[in-house]
Design a protein around this motif. Structure first.
Motif, PDB file in Angstrom:
ATOM      1  N   PRO A  47      28.412 -16.481  22.858  1.00 32.57           N
ATOM      2  CA  PRO A  47      28.700 -15.055  22.771  1.00 32.57           C
ATOM      3  C   PRO A  47      30.140 -14.794  22.362  1.00 32.57           C
ATOM      4  O   PRO A  47      31.028 -15.606  22.611  1.00 32.57           O
ATOM      5  N   TYR A  48      30.347 -13.667  21.730  1.00 29.21           N
ATOM      6  CA  TYR A  48      31.676 -13.214  21.363  1.00 29.21           C
ATOM      7  C   TYR A  48      32.154 -12.277  22.467  1.00 29.21           C
ATOM      8  O   TYR A  48      31.422 -11.392  22.896  1.00 29.21           O
ATOM      9  N   ILE A  49      33.383 -12.473  22.930  1.00 26.22           N
ATOM     10  CA  ILE A  49      33.957 -11.636  23.991  1.00 26.22           C
ATOM     11  C   ILE A  49      34.728 -10.496  23.337  1.00 26.22           C
ATOM     12  O   ILE A  49      35.574 -10.723  22.463  1.00 26.22           O
ATOM     13  N   TYR A  50      34.417  -9.296  23.775  1.00 26.52           N
ATOM     14  CA  TYR A  50      35.131  -8.098  23.334  1.00 26.52           C
ATOM     15  C   TYR A  50      35.753  -7.431  24.555  1.00 26.52           C
ATOM     16  O   TYR A  50      35.108  -7.327  25.602  1.00 26.52           O
ATOM     17  N   ILE A  51      36.998  -7.011  24.435  1.00 20.63           N
ATOM     18  CA  ILE A  51      37.665  -6.247  25.491  1.00 20.63           C
ATOM     19  C   ILE A  51      38.045  -4.909  24.891  1.00 20.63           C
ATOM     20  O   ILE A  51      38.760  -4.856  23.884  1.00 20.63           O
ATOM     21  N   ASP A  52      37.503  -3.864  25.485  1.00 19.13           N
ATOM     22  CA  ASP A  52      37.677  -2.497  24.964  1.00 19.13           C
ATOM     23  C   ASP A  52      37.300  -2.418  23.485  1.00 19.13           C
ATOM     24  O   ASP A  52      37.986  -1.785  22.679  1.00 19.13           O
ATOM     25  N   GLY A  53      36.220  -3.108  23.131  1.00 22.91           N
ATOM     26  CA  GLY A  53      35.689  -3.044  21.774  1.00 22.91           C
ATOM     27  C   GLY A  53      36.392  -3.922  20.764  1.00 22.91           C
ATOM     28  O   GLY A  53      36.008  -3.960  19.598  1.00 22.91           O
ATOM     29  N   LYS A  54      37.426  -4.654  21.178  1.00 24.49           N
ATOM     30  CA  LYS A  54      38.172  -5.521  20.252  1.00 24.49           C
ATOM     31  C   LYS A  54      37.783  -6.980  20.479  1.00 24.49           C
ATOM     32  O   LYS A  54      37.813  -7.475  21.609  1.00 24.49           O
ATOM     33  N   TYR A  55      37.457  -7.661  19.388  1.00 19.19           N
ATOM     34  CA  TYR A  55      37.089  -9.072  19.456  1.00 19.19           C
ATOM     35  C   TYR A  55      38.243  -9.895  20.014  1.00 19.19           C
ATOM     36  O   TYR A  55      39.373  -9.770  19.583  1.00 19.19           O
ATOM     37  N   LYS A  56      37.913 -10.757  21.007  1.00 19.20           N
ATOM     38  CA  LYS A  56      38.942 -11.598  21.622  1.00 19.20           C
ATOM     39  C   LYS A  56      38.684 -13.090  21.450  1.00 19.20           C
ATOM     40  O   LYS A  56      39.611 -13.881  21.488  1.00 19.20           O
ATOM     41  N   GLY A  57      37.425 -13.500  21.311  1.00 14.61           N
ATOM     42  CA  GLY A  57      37.145 -14.924  21.158  1.00 14.61           C
ATOM     43  C   GLY A  57      35.679 -15.229  21.355  1.00 14.61           C
ATOM     44  O   GLY A  57      34.906 -14.388  21.816  1.00 14.61           O
ATOM     45  N   LYS A  58      35.308 -16.444  21.003  1.00 20.53           N
ATOM     46  CA  LYS A  58      33.932 -16.925  21.095  1.00 20.53           C
ATOM     47  C   LYS A  58      33.866 -17.937  22.235  1.00 20.53           C
ATOM     48  O   LYS A  58      34.606 -18.924  22.236  1.00 20.53           O
ATOM     49  N   LEU A  59      33.000 -17.709  23.207  1.00 21.95           N
ATOM     50  CA  LEU A  59      32.907 -18.568  24.390  1.00 21.95           C
ATOM     51  C   LEU A  59      31.832 -19.631  24.186  1.00 21.95           C
ATOM     52  O   LEU A  59      30.643 -19.368  24.315  1.00 21.95           O
ATOM     53  N   LYS A  60      32.271 -20.836  23.863  1.00 21.49           N
ATOM     54  CA  LYS A  60      31.347 -21.944  23.615  1.00 21.49           C
ATOM     55  C   LYS A  60      31.003 -22.644  24.926  1.00 21.49           C
ATOM     56  O   LYS A  60      31.749 -22.561  25.900  1.00 21.49           O
ATOM     57  N   THR A  61      29.879 -23.352  24.915  1.00 22.20           N
ATOM     58  CA  THR A  61      29.481 -24.086  26.112  1.00 22.20           C
ATOM     59  C   THR A  61      30.521 -25.154  26.429  1.00 22.20           C
ATOM     60  O   THR A  61      31.093 -25.775  25.537  1.00 22.20           O
ATOM     61  N   GLY A  62      30.828 -25.310  27.706  1.00 23.58           N
ATOM     62  CA  GLY A  62      31.861 -26.250  28.131  1.00 23.58           C
ATOM     63  C   GLY A  62      33.262 -25.771  27.822  1.00 23.58           C
ATOM     64  O   GLY A  62      34.202 -26.554  27.829  1.00 23.58           O
ATOM     65  N   GLY A  63      33.411 -24.461  27.588  1.00 26.31           N
ATOM     66  CA  GLY A  63      34.697 -23.937  27.169  1.00 26.31           C
ATOM     67  C   GLY A  63      35.236 -22.824  28.054  1.00 26.31           C
ATOM     68  O   GLY A  63      34.547 -22.315  28.929  1.00 26.31           O
ATOM     69  N   TYR A  64      36.478 -22.465  27.777  1.00 30.55           N
ATOM     70  CA  TYR A  64      37.098 -21.333  28.461  1.00 30.55           C
ATOM     71  C   TYR A  64      37.983 -20.578  27.482  1.00 30.55           C
ATOM     72  O   TYR A  64      38.420 -21.111  26.460  1.00 30.55           O
TER      73      TYR A  64
END
Length: 170
Positions: A57-74
């Motif tokens: 999944p792609y993480i959005y904070i207040d509608g702004k793209y912040k990063g892609k959360l891969k398995t085994g990741g942070y």
């Protein structure tokens, strides 16, 4: 018969290699300190699991793209004290339906200066005879299965034990 066994082993190992390519590959976890006095640090992490490992999944904070959360990741972000909306979306944006629910997964985040927060991504699959299938770069539920994704806040002592097994999602 031996040909079938060799073929199945080959398919298994090719599939295993393909799934590990979807895992986080950055540096091992290192705890971060906010750069400004009025900031807190939020961590999103995902321990390795075969379930959903091909989908990130792609993480959005207040509608702004912040990063892609891969398995085994942070991922981590330093944010000023205040309230934020966190959404799991896709490349199409925060309003896209990444987690197969009627609406994208979203929650309100309250940041306090100097306090770290930890959120663990959990993917659940259920239903009678539930199975999953890889379609493109997504793992989708099939045959009566249902899937749900959540980000659960985890107490820092427990989170620091779990997150040490992750690498930076990049």
């Amino acid at each position: 018969m031996e040909f079938v066994i060799r073929f199945l082993r080959t398919v298994f190992f090719v599939g295993l290699i393909a799934l590990t390519g979807c895992a986080a590959s950055g540096p091992a976890f290192q705890q971060q300190t906010a750069t400004e006095v009025n900031q807190g640090t939020v961590y999103f992490y995902r321990v390795y699991s075969a379930l959903g490992s091909a989908a990130s999944p792609y993480i959005y904070i207040d509608g702004k793209y912040k990063g892609k959360l891969k398995t085994g990741g942070y991922l981590y972000f330093h944010l000023p004290e205040g309230n934020y909306e966190v959404t799991l979306g896709s490349l199409d944006g925060p309003d896209s339906n990444w987690n197969w629910a009627p609406a994208p997964y979203a929650f309100d985040l309250r940041m306090v200066a100097g306090e770290p927060k930890f959120y663990k991504m959990i993917m659940l699959s259920g239903g009678d005879g539930a199975t999953i299938e890889v379609v493109g770069n997504m793992v989708v539920p099939v045959k009566g299965a249902t899937a749900a994704v959540t980000l659960e806040e985890v107490e820092s002592t427990q989170a620091l034990v779990e997150i040490k097994k992750t690498k930076l999602s990049n």
